[in-house]
Design an enzyme around this catalytic site. Structure first.
Site, PDB file in Angstrom:
ATOM      1  N   HIS A 130       0.805  -1.233   0.000  1.00 51.49           N
ATOM      2  CA  HIS A 130       0.000   0.000   0.000  1.00 51.49           C
ATOM      3  C   HIS A 130       0.834   1.276   0.000  1.00 51.49           C
ATOM      4  CE1 HIS A 130      -4.170  -1.421   0.515  1.00 51.49           C
ATOM      5  NE2 HIS A 130      -3.637  -2.446   1.150  1.00 51.49           N
ATOM      6  N   LYS A 158      -7.832  14.099   4.642  1.00 46.74           N
ATOM      7  CA  LYS A 158      -6.829  13.041   4.632  1.00 46.74           C
ATOM      8  C   LYS A 158      -6.023  13.138   5.917  1.00 46.74           C
ATOM      9  CE  LYS A 158      -6.071  13.085  -0.398  1.00 46.74           C
ATOM     10  NZ  LYS A 158      -6.391  11.672  -0.672  1.00 46.74           N
ATOM     11  N   ARG A 159      -5.335  12.031   6.277  1.00 46.10           N
ATOM     12  CA  ARG A 159      -4.413  12.161   7.391  1.00 46.10           C
ATOM     13  C   ARG A 159      -3.365  13.203   7.014  1.00 46.10           C
ATOM     14  NH1 ARG A 159       0.426   9.056   6.751  1.00 46.10           N
ATOM     15  NH2 ARG A 159       0.325   7.665   4.944  1.00 46.10           N
ATOM     16  N   LYS A 181       0.981  14.549   1.322  1.00 45.30           N
ATOM     17  CA  LYS A 181      -0.414  14.810   0.954  1.00 45.30           C
ATOM     18  C   LYS A 181      -0.668  16.303   0.755  1.00 45.30           C
ATOM     19  CE  LYS A 181      -2.126  10.579   3.105  1.00 45.30           C
ATOM     20  NZ  LYS A 181      -2.695   9.905   1.917  1.00 45.30           N
ATOM     21  N   THR A 210      -8.557   6.542  -1.760  1.00 43.92           N
ATOM     22  CA  THR A 210      -9.941   6.072  -1.932  1.00 43.92           C
ATOM     23  C   THR A 210     -10.932   7.211  -1.706  1.00 43.92           C
ATOM     24  OG1 THR A 210      -9.912   5.257   0.362  1.00 43.92           O
ATOM     25  CG2 THR A 210      -9.535   3.642  -1.403  1.00 43.92           C
ATOM     26  N   LYS A 260     -14.610   8.318  -3.650  1.00 45.92           N
ATOM     27  CA  LYS A 260     -15.872   8.640  -2.970  1.00 45.92           C
ATOM     28  C   LYS A 260     -16.382  10.015  -3.404  1.00 45.92           C
ATOM     29  CE  LYS A 260     -14.063   5.982   0.858  1.00 45.92           C
ATOM     30  NZ  LYS A 260     -13.286   6.075   2.106  1.00 45.92           N
TER      31      LYS A 260
END
Length: 842
Positions: free
Chosen positions: A386, A577-578, A583, A685, A689
């Protein structure tokens, strides 16, 4: 909730037919007959649970008591199908799928179970007749504290899909008493509070004490100064207690099991210490064992925290392997049948010790020879990677194996010896290759490379998006991919449309069903029929109406729970998001400052009013991530306090991001920010969504966003920034100062931060941001992408002023999201990796 069911989808899909009961009586018949009347009269199961479980008058029951009675009633209804599912699997000796994951981010279960059981008509009747405040009741259920981010949420989606597709599957995880933490903000800083999600118990779980397993370790433990310490060479036994939760497939025909392990010790109590007054000492063994599954993600910034994590991983693996082998032996005597009866999927590197543990069982307990045991192990195991981040590819000290698991270490050494012998034969004299492939990293101190172990000990290694799988093969584990090229494959992630569209967005779901029917619920590829309707004014009106309803509902919820007021007539612009540098929440914040500066310099500047939402947690020991949260909160406060921009822009950092919050915010969002540095996001993911719910994506060419653009057309997303190849090619010479010196808006945004404009009462608080973005080289290339990002956002703002064209593109995104159903992903796993067939339940 929904009252729609699915009919037969495309026959190429591994999906069952479900038929919707026409009456409440048919519902009861499906789940066991009139003995399970829900609540239509006195003495039915809902009221019996209130009276007999709680010994209270139903008319004075609290909201929590009503929730528990309702949940227990739903569990009663599904119980016979749950039993029938397990019985059918046993009778048919079906090949089982075992999904091992250290995380399962389930969210709440009540609405999900009601929806998948098709109980909506019944529940609506009960709520009306008993005058139950349904929203108040639902809010009594906490999000299960069994996961943190995308890894755990993906695992939960996969469980839903496997049950819906009638695949005989069991999830294995740990029963954490405390989740990661509950997040709050104190003066803008993240504050971590205990997340004791099991404080009031869990009405869904069933403890199976008679199926406990014993796990042997080569050491014992003791509490010293509040910390767990290992005592070498003193063997001990841990007890794994299984707690089962139902996993309801859509239509209610198959009900699989998520089995969670809790740690205990066998019959421990020291009467001698208790008799002498040492009450804590008398229970020390129990306290030590229970500490093992006390908390999700212990603080791994300390050696003690890392050690506990190591032990958690082995405990999960050992309990699960013992359980599945026990199940296998109930119906099989030939060990050669193991790969034909069990497919074990390792969700990331955390369960990688399964390789050594399964080998130990086959060698020491089954007394097989090495070659046979190794062949069976590889045929049975499969591994999902992952991440491309080196720090996430776990490496555990050899010393810990020596203390805790010496036999497993012996097995790993032998696997490594044979592996390196093969490398030397195929690549003679290539010592660099040997060092990179080895399961043991020798310097600076010996460690076992868990990702390498998982790859070598399994027959399949898959990435989770096309670009991620390519980078995994060509960069991260290039040498191992060269050794075993046939084992590597891609399985692009997906999400369950039941939770993330049908439940989360009832208005849009209704509009879709009215336009194309309800087959999409179990065959999301049916959404492609919306493409030809994207220009239809009626569907566009329905889309705008559903989005408006979701925004109003979110705004009302936010005001009632936090007092914060947001305007649903603004663009809802979200990044959830974390918190991590790659990110790039910091890039989003810089973009907001650019917009803010434009309005400060020209109050007449035309800009569509926006509300910028952030949500996500920072690891407690990740200082820069916590500073980024503080910075965004200060930015929000500054903008809120400036009358010049009031009503035109607002920043909101939503605390305690979890599944339930995502279910509210994603349907309400107009814009989805997927802005990781290209080449760092494995898949994502949340991007799927948002797309499924009609948000337009502003994103880099990274992870699954690339495939989203391929499905919807690049012209229907707002793509920007460097590509993977450009990021890799420029890292050696990239200089962020060039952008600071040559891009006026970039310089102005940074100078505003460095002037303490957002930290007037805390001068110098954000100096580490200067270090990150300039002094230390801007590793994740925020400044390289900032101008391109703001230009993409400008184009999006222009589009929003054209409601018809906005709706057309949004509908095309929804119509193109069919690929990103977890049903499609699981179909690929089942047919290409697990070789598993559906096992319909009569």
């Amino acid at each position: 909730m929904t009252t729609k069911a699915a009919t037969q989808p495309n026959s190429a899909k591994v999906v069952p037919m479900t038929t919707e009961p026409n009456t409440v009586s048919e519902l009861y018949q499906r789940y066991g007959g009139d003995a399970f009347r829900f609540a239509e009269s006195k003495g039915t199961i809902y009221e019996r649970h209130l009276v007999f479980d709680r010994a209270i008058d139903p008319t004075v029951a609290s909201a929590r008591e009503r929730f528990e009675a309702f949940a227990h009633s739903v569990r009663d209804i599904l119980a016979q199908r749950w039993v029938q599912t397990k019985t059918t699997y046993e009778q048919r000796n079906a090949k089982r799928i075992y999904y091992l994951s250290l995380e399962f981010l389930l969210g709440r279960s009540l609405i999900n179970n009601v929806t998948n059981l098709l109980l909506d008509p019944l529940v609506q009747d009960v709520v009306r007749e008993k005058r139950i405040d349904w929203l108040e009741l639902v809010e009594q259920e906490p999000d299960a504290g069994l996961g943190n981010g995308g890894l755990g949420r993906l695992a939960a989606c996969f469980l839903d899909s496997m049950a819906t597709m009638q695949l005989p599957a069991t999830g294995y995880g740990l029963r954490y008493e405390y989740g990661m933490f509950r997040q709050s903000f104190v003066n803008g800083w993240q504050h971590e509070n205990p997340d004791n999600w099991l404080r009031n118990g869990d009405p869904w779980e069933i403890c199976r004490l008679h199926e406990a397993v014993e796990i042997k370790l080569n050491c014992s433990f003791k509490m010293r100064d509040g910390k767990l310490e290992a005592i070498p060479s003193r063997p001990s036994i841990l007890c794994g207690i299984p707690f089962d939760r139902p996993v309801v497939g859509y239509g209610g025909k198959t009900i699989n099991t998520l089995r969670l392990w809790a740690a205990a010790v066998p019959n421990y109590f020291d009467f001698q210490e208790f008799g002498t007054g040492d009450f804590i000492g008398a229970l020390a063994g129990t306290l030590e064992a229970e500490s093992l599954t006390r908390v999700l993600y212990p603080d791994d910034s300390t050696t003690a925290g890392q050690g506990l994590r190591f032990l958690q991983e082995y405990f999960l693996v050992a309990c699960s392997v013992a359980d599945l082998i026990r199940r296998f032996l109930r119906h099989n005597t030939d060990w050669e049948e193991l790969p034909e009866k069990a497919a074990i999927q390792l969700n990331d590197t955390h369960p990688s010790m399964t390789v050594a543990e399964l080998m130990r069982v086959l060698l020491d307990d089954a007394h097989l020879g090495w070659d046979q045991a190794w062949d069976l192990t590889r045929k049975t195991l499969a591994y999902t990677n992952h991440t491309l981040l080196p720090e996430a590819l776990e490496k555990w000290p050899v010393a810990w194996f020596e203390t805790l698991l010496p036999r497993q270490l012996e097995i790993i050494y032998e696997i490594n010896r044979q592996l390196l012998d093969e490398v030397r034969v195929r690549f003679p004299g290539d010592e660099g290759r040997i060092e990179r492939i080895s399961l043991v990293e020798e310097q600076p101190s010996p460690k076992i490379r868990m990702a390498n172990l998982a790859i070598v000990g399994s027959h399949s290694t898959n990435g989770v998006a096309a670009v991620h799988s390519k980078l995994l093969r060509t960069t991260t584990v290039k040498d191992l991919a060269g050794m075993f090229p046939d084992r590597f494959n891609n399985k692009t992630n997906g999400v369950t449309p039941r939770r993330w569209l049908l439940e989360a967005n009832p208005e849009l779901s209704r509009a879709i069903t009215e336009a194309i029917g309800d087959k999409w619920i179990t065959d999301l590829s049916q959404l492609s029929h919306l493409k030809g309707l994207s220009g239809d004014s009626g569907l566009q009106e329905a889309f705008h109406g559903s989005k408006r309803d979701a925004k109003v509902r979110f705004a009302n919820w936010l005001k009632s729970t936090s007092g914060q007021v947001v305007d649903p007539d603004t663009v809802f612009d979200s990044q959830i998001k974390r918190i991590h540098e790659y990110k790039r929440q910091l890039l989003n914040a810089l973009r907001i400052i650019v917009c803010y500066n434009r309005l400060r310099e020209n109050p007449n500047f035309e800009m569509v009013p926006r509300t910028f939402f952030f949500a996500g947690k920072a690891a407690p020991a990740y200082r820069l991530a916590k500073l980024i949260i503080k910075f965004i909160n200060n930015l929000a406060g500054t903008i809120d306090g400036d009358p010049l921009v009031r009503g035109r822009m607002k920043v909101v950092f939503l605390p305690e991001y979890n599944v339930s919050l995502a279910e509210r915010l994603i349907p309400a969002s107009d814009v989805s920010n997927q802005i990781s540095t290209a080449g760092y996001e494995a898949s994502g993911t949340s991007n799927m969504k948002f797309m499924m719910n009609g948000a337009l994506t502003v994103g880099t060419l990274d992870g699954a966003t690339i495939e989203m653009a391929e499905e919807a057309g690049k012209e229907n997303l707002f793509l920007f920034g460097l590509t993977v190849e450009q990021v890799q090619g420029s890292q050696a010479w990239y200089n962020p100062y060039w952008h600071y010196d040559h891009e006026p808006e970039t310089k102005a945004a940074l100078d505003l931060i460095f002037s303490d404009y957002f930290s007037r009462n805390e001068p110098g608080a954000f100096e580490p941001i200067r270090d990150t973005l300039l002094t230390d080289g801007d590793h994740y290339m925020h400044l390289a992408d900032l101008s391109s990002y703001t230009q993409a956002q400008d184009r999006l703002g222009d589009l929003y002023t054209n409601p018809s064209e906005w709706a057309r593109k949004a509908i095309l995104n929804v119509a193109s999201s069919g690929k990103f159903s977890s049903d499609r992903t699981i179909h690929e796993y089942a047919t290409e990796i697990w070789k598993a067939e559906p096992c319909p339940i009569p």
